[in-house]
Design a protein around this motif. Structure first.
Motif, PDB file in Angstrom:
ATOM      1  N   ARG A 128       0.827  -1.209   0.000  1.00  0.00           N
ATOM      2  CA  ARG A 128       0.000   0.000   0.000  1.00  0.00           C
ATOM      3  C   ARG A 128       0.858   1.254   0.000  1.00  0.00           C
ATOM      4  O   ARG A 128       0.546   2.238  -0.684  1.00  0.00           O
ATOM      5  N   VAL A 129       1.932   1.239   0.782  1.00  0.00           N
ATOM      6  CA  VAL A 129       2.825   2.397   0.816  1.00  0.00           C
ATOM      7  C   VAL A 129       3.448   2.618  -0.557  1.00  0.00           C
ATOM      8  O   VAL A 129       3.521   3.756  -1.044  1.00  0.00           O
ATOM      9  N   CYS A 130       3.866   1.540  -1.207  1.00  0.00           N
ATOM     10  CA  CYS A 130       4.449   1.667  -2.549  1.00  0.00           C
ATOM     11  C   CYS A 130       3.440   2.235  -3.533  1.00  0.00           C
ATOM     12  O   CYS A 130       3.783   3.078  -4.381  1.00  0.00           O
ATOM     13  N   ARG A 131       2.173   1.814  -3.413  1.00  0.00           N
ATOM     14  CA  ARG A 131       1.146   2.357  -4.307  1.00  0.00           C
ATOM     15  C   ARG A 131       0.895   3.840  -3.995  1.00  0.00           C
ATOM     16  O   ARG A 131       0.617   4.632  -4.904  1.00  0.00           O
ATOM     17  N   ALA A 132       0.994   4.210  -2.722  1.00  0.00           N
ATOM     18  CA  ALA A 132       0.816   5.612  -2.348  1.00  0.00           C
ATOM     19  C   ALA A 132       1.955   6.474  -2.900  1.00  0.00           C
ATOM     20  O   ALA A 132       1.731   7.611  -3.352  1.00  0.00           O
ATOM     21  N   ILE A 133       3.164   5.949  -2.873  1.00  0.00           N
ATOM     22  CA  ILE A 133       4.314   6.678  -3.440  1.00  0.00           C
ATOM     23  C   ILE A 133       4.121   6.867  -4.940  1.00  0.00           C
ATOM     24  O   ILE A 133       4.383   7.946  -5.495  1.00  0.00           O
ATOM     25  N   ASP A 134       3.657   5.810  -5.604  1.00  0.00           N
ATOM     26  CA  ASP A 134       3.379   5.902  -7.039  1.00  0.00           C
ATOM     27  C   ASP A 134       2.288   6.937  -7.311  1.00  0.00           C
ATOM     28  O   ASP A 134       2.386   7.738  -8.250  1.00  0.00           O
ATOM     29  N   LEU A 135       1.262   6.945  -6.456  1.00  0.00           N
ATOM     30  CA  LEU A 135       0.175   7.919  -6.590  1.00  0.00           C
ATOM     31  C   LEU A 135       0.706   9.336  -6.442  1.00  0.00           C
ATOM     32  O   LEU A 135       0.348  10.236  -7.217  1.00  0.00           O
ATOM     33  N   ALA A 136       1.584   9.541  -5.462  1.00  0.00           N
ATOM     34  CA  ALA A 136       2.129  10.888  -5.204  1.00  0.00           C
ATOM     35  C   ALA A 136       2.960  11.393  -6.371  1.00  0.00           C
ATOM     36  O   ALA A 136       3.117  12.612  -6.548  1.00  0.00           O
ATOM     37  N   GLY A 137       3.505  10.471  -7.160  1.00  0.00           N
ATOM     38  CA  GLY A 137       4.280  10.875  -8.338  1.00  0.00           C
ATOM     39  C   GLY A 137       3.417  11.224  -9.538  1.00  0.00           C
ATOM     40  O   GLY A 137       3.941  11.694 -10.561  1.00  0.00           O
ATOM     41  N   LYS A 138       2.100  11.024  -9.419  1.00  0.00           N
ATOM     42  CA  LYS A 138       1.190  11.279 -10.541  1.00  0.00           C
ATOM     43  C   LYS A 138       0.182  12.384 -10.275  1.00  0.00           C
ATOM     44  O   LYS A 138      -0.394  12.937 -11.213  1.00  0.00           O
ATOM     45  N   VAL A 139      -0.062  12.677  -9.009  1.00  0.00           N
ATOM     46  CA  VAL A 139      -1.088  13.653  -8.641  1.00  0.00           C
ATOM     47  C   VAL A 139      -0.442  15.007  -8.356  1.00  0.00           C
ATOM     48  O   VAL A 139       0.528  15.101  -7.596  1.00  0.00           O
ATOM     49  N   ARG A 140      -1.008  16.060  -8.957  1.00  0.00           N
ATOM     50  CA  ARG A 140      -0.502  17.422  -8.728  1.00  0.00           C
ATOM     51  C   ARG A 140      -1.298  18.101  -7.610  1.00  0.00           C
ATOM     52  O   ARG A 140      -2.523  17.960  -7.532  1.00  0.00           O
ATOM     53  N   LEU A 141      -0.615  18.829  -6.771  1.00  0.00           N
ATOM     54  CA  LEU A 141      -1.244  19.608  -5.715  1.00  0.00           C
ATOM     55  C   LEU A 141      -1.740  20.934  -6.278  1.00  0.00           C
ATOM     56  O   LEU A 141      -1.494  21.270  -7.450  1.00  0.00           O
ATOM     57  N   ASP A 142      -2.425  21.722  -5.467  1.00  0.00           N
ATOM     58  CA  ASP A 142      -2.905  23.032  -5.907  1.00  0.00           C
ATOM     59  C   ASP A 142      -1.745  23.934  -6.326  1.00  0.00           C
ATOM     60  O   ASP A 142      -1.916  24.830  -7.161  1.00  0.00           O
ATOM     61  N   SER A 143      -0.575  23.693  -5.780  1.00  0.00           N
ATOM     62  CA  SER A 143       0.604  24.491  -6.124  1.00  0.00           C
ATOM     63  C   SER A 143       1.103  24.208  -7.536  1.00  0.00           C
ATOM     64  O   SER A 143       1.922  24.956  -8.072  1.00  0.00           O
ATOM     65  N   GLY A 144       0.629  23.111  -8.141  1.00  0.00           N
ATOM     66  CA  GLY A 144       1.055  22.754  -9.484  1.00  0.00           C
ATOM     67  C   GLY A 144       2.143  21.697  -9.518  1.00  0.00           C
ATOM     68  O   GLY A 144       2.375  21.070 -10.551  1.00  0.00           O
ATOM     69  N   LYS A 145       2.807  21.465  -8.406  1.00  0.00           N
ATOM     70  CA  LYS A 145       3.853  20.446  -8.401  1.00  0.00           C
ATOM     71  C   LYS A 145       3.272  19.111  -7.968  1.00  0.00           C
ATOM     72  O   LYS A 145       2.209  19.032  -7.337  1.00  0.00           O
ATOM     73  N   PHE A 146       3.983  18.056  -8.340  1.00  0.00           N
ATOM     74  CA  PHE A 146       3.543  16.719  -7.952  1.00  0.00           C
ATOM     75  C   PHE A 146       3.646  16.562  -6.431  1.00  0.00           C
ATOM     76  O   PHE A 146       4.526  17.154  -5.790  1.00  0.00           O
ATOM     77  N   ALA A 147       2.737  15.773  -5.874  1.00  0.00           N
ATOM     78  CA  ALA A 147       2.712  15.585  -4.422  1.00  0.00           C
ATOM     79  C   ALA A 147       4.045  15.057  -3.907  1.00  0.00           C
ATOM     80  O   ALA A 147       4.483  15.410  -2.806  1.00  0.00           O
ATOM     81  N   LEU A 148       4.706  14.219  -4.703  1.00  0.00           N
ATOM     82  CA  LEU A 148       5.983  13.643  -4.260  1.00  0.00           C
ATOM     83  C   LEU A 148       7.082  14.701  -4.186  1.00  0.00           C
ATOM     84  O   LEU A 148       8.114  14.482  -3.536  1.00  0.00           O
ATOM     85  N   GLU A 149       6.876  15.843  -4.850  1.00  0.00           N
ATOM     86  CA  GLU A 149       7.859  16.928  -4.799  1.00  0.00           C
ATOM     87  C   GLU A 149       7.661  17.819  -3.577  1.00  0.00           C
ATOM     88  O   GLU A 149       8.510  18.686  -3.301  1.00  0.00           O
ATOM     89  N   ASP A 150       6.577  17.601  -2.853  1.00  0.00           N
ATOM     90  CA  ASP A 150       6.341  18.351  -1.619  1.00  0.00           C
ATOM     91  C   ASP A 150       7.157  17.718  -0.493  1.00  0.00           C
ATOM     92  O   ASP A 150       7.027  16.521  -0.218  1.00  0.00           O
ATOM     93  N   ASP A 151       8.001  18.503   0.157  1.00  0.00           N
ATOM     94  CA  ASP A 151       8.920  17.955   1.160  1.00  0.00           C
ATOM     95  C   ASP A 151       8.176  17.267   2.300  1.00  0.00           C
ATOM     96  O   ASP A 151       8.578  16.185   2.756  1.00  0.00           O
ATOM     97  N   GLY A 152       7.084  17.883   2.755  1.00  0.00           N
ATOM     98  CA  GLY A 152       6.348  17.303   3.879  1.00  0.00           C
ATOM     99  C   GLY A 152       5.757  15.950   3.533  1.00  0.00           C
ATOM    100  O   GLY A 152       5.868  14.984   4.309  1.00  0.00           O
ATOM    101  N   ILE A 153       5.126  15.869   2.368  1.00  0.00           N
ATOM    102  CA  ILE A 153       4.523  14.604   1.947  1.00  0.00           C
ATOM    103  C   ILE A 153       5.599  13.567   1.678  1.00  0.00           C
ATOM    104  O   ILE A 153       5.467  12.390   2.061  1.00  0.00           O
ATOM    105  N   ALA A 154       6.687  13.967   1.033  1.00  0.00           N
ATOM    106  CA  ALA A 154       7.773  13.028   0.736  1.00  0.00           C
ATOM    107  C   ALA A 154       8.365  12.448   2.022  1.00  0.00           C
ATOM    108  O   ALA A 154       8.662  11.246   2.099  1.00  0.00           O
ATOM    109  N   GLN A 155       8.532  13.292   3.046  1.00  0.00           N
ATOM    110  CA  GLN A 155       9.075  12.816   4.319  1.00  0.00           C
ATOM    111  C   GLN A 155       8.116  11.832   4.992  1.00  0.00           C
ATOM    112  O   GLN A 155       8.550  10.811   5.545  1.00  0.00           O
TER     113      GLN A 155
END
Length: 392
Positions: free
Chosen positions: A259-286
């Motif tokens: 599930r964690v691996c699927r969540a990481i994959d999801l974060a690499g595909k979904v953009r936040l309101d800021s326009g960047k991918f969720a995985l590029e957000d330091d808080g979410i990545a941590q």
């Protein structure tokens, strides 16, 4: 403790992976209802007929008689293949009733019930909790009057999962009217077709009715259905709870990593309101990095727990610690996914297949109660694992 995989273990993994690659159901499990129960029976029967049911169960009852480590490998491969592994209608039979009967039942009970559980012919539910006796199981009030050859049961049980589809129930009642707390209880096998049973569904936030209240009105259960001894049911119930809290959640423990691996994959595909991918957000990545580390630690603890269970023959109190950690990690993962998708993802119409992350989030709250609340798991861990003194 040697946790290295042997050649036999690796061969078993390859065989399991190959079988699952061609046999995992192509259609998703129905969310609820009789169709879901039929799906569960069919999947369990298919595994049984192809020799994959009861990996660690004794051969004389239809299992494979393999090690706990190979059971772990099987669960890992189920998670990898995204195959059904934690199914409500078969869970109680496979993880509660079956192991309890194998450990504490009579020869006749083992011979009759265990093969039927493995083949999917018998679905079970649990009759432990009551309206005023949930986590405090010892305060239960449902009573059984002992007569010649039968025990006559009156009372009610609460939160009984899939009772309407079950063939049998593991039922804990009070048979000594003068007893209190843990004394005077009896563990029974209750045939769900007996006269006097009335099942009422409860609709939950998951948009289903898989939990029920069960009422007993002079239900006559044969004495041959007692597992253990009359008035000695607390000891039998402890065996059931040790299996539930010790080995019953292995599937969830091992699936967390996937599930964690699927969540990481999801974060690499979904953009936040800021326009960047969720995985590029330091808080979410941590948070995702921490969850991946936690899921790997849980896997290591699971392997250690299985090794200990193989050595002693029965799970120990560290199962409560595992349940507590898995519950917290499951909830943290669901909340992180909420940050990734936005909290509008909580809109849920009951379709688990269409909204898997929403279902997981809602289930994470159920999981903190099911099988004993997190508070109860902390108490068991403090008492039996850490040996801490009780507060006065």
């Amino acid at each position: 403790m040697d946790l290295r995989y042997s050649d036999t273990d690796r061969e078993f993994r390859e065989q399991a992976r190959a079988w699952l690659s061609t046999n995992v159901p192509r259609h998703a499990r129905p969310a609820h209802g009789p169709e879901a129960a039929a799906f569960d029976r069919a999947w369990q029967r298919k595994m049984f007929e192809h020799g994959w049911a009861g990996v660690a169960w004794p051969k004389e009852y239809g299992g494979l008689g393999l090690s706990g480590l190979q059971q772990v490998i099987w669960y890992e491969e189920l998670a990898r293949a995204q195959a059904p592994h934690y199914i409500n209608t078969t869970y109680i039979a496979l993880m509660h009733a079956g192991p309890t009967i194998a450990a504490r039942g009579t020869a006749e009970q083992k011979t009759f019930h265990l093969p039927r559980i493995l083949s999917g012919d018998s679905l079970w539910c649990q009759g432990f909790s009551e309206p005023n006796a949930g986590s405090d199981l010892a305060s239960l009030k449902t009573r059984g009057r002992v007569e010649d050859g039968v025990i006559v049961v009156n009372g009610a049980k609460m939160w009984t999962t899939d009772a309407v589809y079950a063939d049998y129930q593991e039922l804990l009642i009070r048979t000594d009217p003068a007893s209190e707390r843990h004394k005077g209880l009896t563990w029974l096998i209750c045939d769900m077709e007996l006269p006097g049973l009335d099942i009422k569904p409860i609709r939950t936030m998951l948009q289903d009715e898989h939990v029920n209240t069960v009422f007993y009105d002079d239900v006559r259960i044969p004495k041959t259905s007692v597992v253990g001894e009359i008035n000695g049911g607390w000891s039998t119930a402890l065996s059931t709870l040790s299996f539930e809290r010790g080995l019953g959640f292995i599937g969830d423990q091992l699936e967390l990593y996937e599930r964690v691996c699927r969540a990481i994959d999801l974060a690499g595909k979904v953009r936040l309101d800021s326009g960047k991918f969720a995985l590029e957000d330091d808080g979410i990545a941590q948070k995702l990095a921490g969850l991946k580390a936690d899921s790997l630690a849980i896997r290591s603890m699971t392997l250690a727990h299985i090794t200990e269970s193989d050595r002693t023959g029965e799970p120990g109190p560290n199962g409560s610690l595992m349940k507590l950690i898995v519950t917290a990690t499951h909830k943290a993962l669901s909340e992180t996914v909420g940050e990734i998708l936005g909290w509008s993802f909580l809109e849920f119409d009951g379709d688990r297949t269409a909204h898997p992350w929403t279902y997981d989030y809602l289930w994470s709250w159920v999981f903190s109660i099911a099988g004993g609340t997190s508070e109860i798991q902390r108490e068991i861990t403090a008492d039996h694992l850490l040996k801490l003194p009780r507060a006065r």
